[in-house]
Write a protein that holds these residues in place. Structure first.
Motif, mmCIF file in Angstrom:
data_model
loop_
_atom_site.group_PDB
_atom_site.id
_atom_site.type_symbol
_atom_site.label_atom_id
_atom_site.label_comp_id
_atom_site.label_asym_id
_atom_site.label_seq_id
_atom_site.Cartn_x
_atom_site.Cartn_y
_atom_site.Cartn_z
ATOM 1 N N TYR B 33 0.850 -1.199 0.000
ATOM 2 C CA TYR B 33 0.000 0.000 0.000
ATOM 3 C C TYR B 33 0.885 1.247 0.000
ATOM 4 O O TYR B 33 1.942 1.268 0.631
ATOM 5 C CB TYR B 33 -0.866 0.045 1.263
ATOM 6 N N TYR B 35 0.489 5.358 0.980
ATOM 7 C CA TYR B 35 -0.311 6.397 1.620
ATOM 8 C C TYR B 35 0.462 7.709 1.573
ATOM 9 O O TYR B 35 1.693 7.724 1.442
ATOM 10 C CB TYR B 35 -0.591 6.045 3.089
ATOM 11 N N GLN B 37 0.801 11.404 3.808
ATOM 12 C CA GLN B 37 0.461 12.067 5.067
ATOM 13 C C GLN B 37 0.992 13.493 5.025
ATOM 14 O O GLN B 37 2.203 13.710 5.031
ATOM 15 C CB GLN B 37 1.052 11.314 6.263
ATOM 16 N N GLN B 41 -1.756 15.680 9.536
ATOM 17 C CA GLN B 41 -2.981 15.092 9.004
ATOM 18 C C GLN B 41 -2.963 13.569 9.101
ATOM 19 O O GLN B 41 -1.962 12.960 9.467
ATOM 20 C CB GLN B 41 -3.161 15.498 7.536
ATOM 21 N N GLY B 42 -4.085 12.990 8.759
ATOM 22 C CA GLY B 42 -4.192 11.536 8.722
ATOM 23 C C GLY B 42 -3.527 10.972 7.488
ATOM 24 O O GLY B 42 -2.894 11.681 6.712
ATOM 25 N N LEU B 43 -3.684 9.686 7.326
ATOM 26 C CA LEU B 43 -3.079 8.990 6.201
ATOM 27 C C LEU B 43 -4.094 8.887 5.072
ATOM 28 O O LEU B 43 -5.201 8.383 5.266
ATOM 29 C CB LEU B 43 -2.631 7.594 6.621
ATOM 30 N N PHE B 45 -5.065 7.262 1.599
ATOM 31 C CA PHE B 45 -4.799 6.096 0.767
ATOM 32 C C PHE B 45 -4.539 6.513 -0.673
ATOM 33 O O PHE B 45 -5.271 7.336 -1.234
ATOM 34 C CB PHE B 45 -5.984 5.143 0.822
ATOM 35 N N LEU B 91 4.175 7.261 2.620
ATOM 36 C CA LEU B 91 4.377 6.054 3.405
ATOM 37 C C LEU B 91 3.989 4.822 2.604
ATOM 38 O O LEU B 91 2.961 4.797 1.942
ATOM 39 C CB LEU B 91 3.527 6.113 4.677
ATOM 40 N N TYR B 105 -0.848 -3.700 9.208
ATOM 41 C CA TYR B 105 0.102 -3.247 8.196
ATOM 42 C C TYR B 105 1.424 -2.937 8.883
ATOM 43 O O TYR B 105 1.441 -2.407 9.999
ATOM 44 C CB TYR B 105 -0.371 -1.948 7.537
ATOM 45 N N PHE B 107 4.449 -0.468 8.312
ATOM 46 C CA PHE B 107 4.798 0.722 7.543
ATOM 47 C C PHE B 107 6.304 0.930 7.504
ATOM 48 O O PHE B 107 7.032 0.586 8.454
ATOM 49 C CB PHE B 107 4.170 1.973 8.175
ATOM 50 N N GLY B 108 6.751 1.517 6.401
ATOM 51 C CA GLY B 108 8.110 2.010 6.329
ATOM 52 C C GLY B 108 8.195 3.374 6.995
ATOM 53 O O GLY B 108 7.177 3.930 7.439
ATOM 54 N N SER B 109 9.403 3.917 7.066
ATOM 55 C CA SER B 109 9.605 5.214 7.723
ATOM 56 C C SER B 109 9.221 6.391 6.846
ATOM 57 O O SER B 109 9.216 7.521 7.314
ATOM 58 C CB SER B 109 11.066 5.350 8.163
#
Lengths: 110, 116
Positions: B33, B35, B37, B41-43, B45, B91, B105, B107-109
């Motif tokens: 996935y 995303y 950000q 704020q939120g993530l 998609f 992300l 999930y 997540f990467g950095s």
């Protein structure tokens, strides 16, 4: 459409208990997830509720009520390291990916 | 690998230039996935890949955005003719399967993109 609503900020002191609420509107619903994100860090998975009720994992618990389209994350025995943003999330209508709320910033003070 | 790896970690680009962001998911994770950000704020998609199935591109904000996933592993997100509103942290996440919500999930950095 789908949306998840959660408070933007919550403050608490060390040792306290805090509850972060999440209400959702979705066309289809599979379950509610919670993620934690420290400043500058990657979101990390905390919990997933597919069924109604309370799921407990150490100091953190998560609750879901499908009939109320509502859930919450409960954090007990708060520590300074719990200061972070917390996101609730639900699967999108297509069932392919999570849609996230805007996040709740938790500030824990001593 | 042990985690989701993203590169570069930071990217500053001039408005109008193209950028490529790379994601190397956890070995064995079939779902990937992207995303976005924005600050505070939120993530949001962007796109979802699952195995050899057609990707879900429904979150891509414009046709300047595209992504591919080669060999079911590494993914590249490309932004053409970058605009200042593209500035954000991008992300990448992977999960064991398309039913990743229950397993979570990873997540990467992220890649922090700044368009100047």
């Amino acid at each position: 459409g789908q949306s998840l609503e959660q408070p933007s900020e919550v403050t608490a002191v060390e040792g306290a208990i805090v509850q972060i609420n999440c209400t959702y509107q979705t066309s289809g619903f599979y379950g509610l997830s919670w993620y934690q994100q420290h400043d500058g860090g990657a979101p990390t998975f905390l919990s997933y509720n597919a069924l109604d009720g309370l799921e407990e994992t150490g100091r953190f618990s998560s609750f879901l009520s499908r009939s109320d389209s509502y859930g919450y994350l409960l954090l007990q025995e708060l520590q300074m390291k719990d200061s972070a943003s917390y996101f609730c999330a639900a699967t999108n209508q297509a069932g392919t990916a999570l849609i996230f709320g805007k996040g709740t910033t938790l500030s824990v003070s001593s | 690998g042990a985690g989701v790896s993203q590169s570069p970690s930071n990217k500053v680009t001039e408005k109008g230039k193209d950028v490529e962001l790379r994601c190397d998911p956890i070995s064995g994770h079939t779902a990937l996935y992207w995303y976005r950000q924005s600050l505070g704020q939120g993530l949001e998609f962007l796109i979802y890949f699952q195995g050899n199935s057609a990707p879900d591109k429904s979150g891509l904000p414009s046709d300047r955005f595209s992504a591919e996933r080669t060999g079911g592993s590494v993914s590249t997100l490309t932004i053409q003719r970058t605009q200042q509103e593209d500035s954000a942290v991008y992300l990448c996440a992977s999960s064991l399967s398309g039913q990743g919500a229950d397993y979570g999930y990873t997540f990467g950095s992220g890649t922090r993109l700044t368009v100047v």
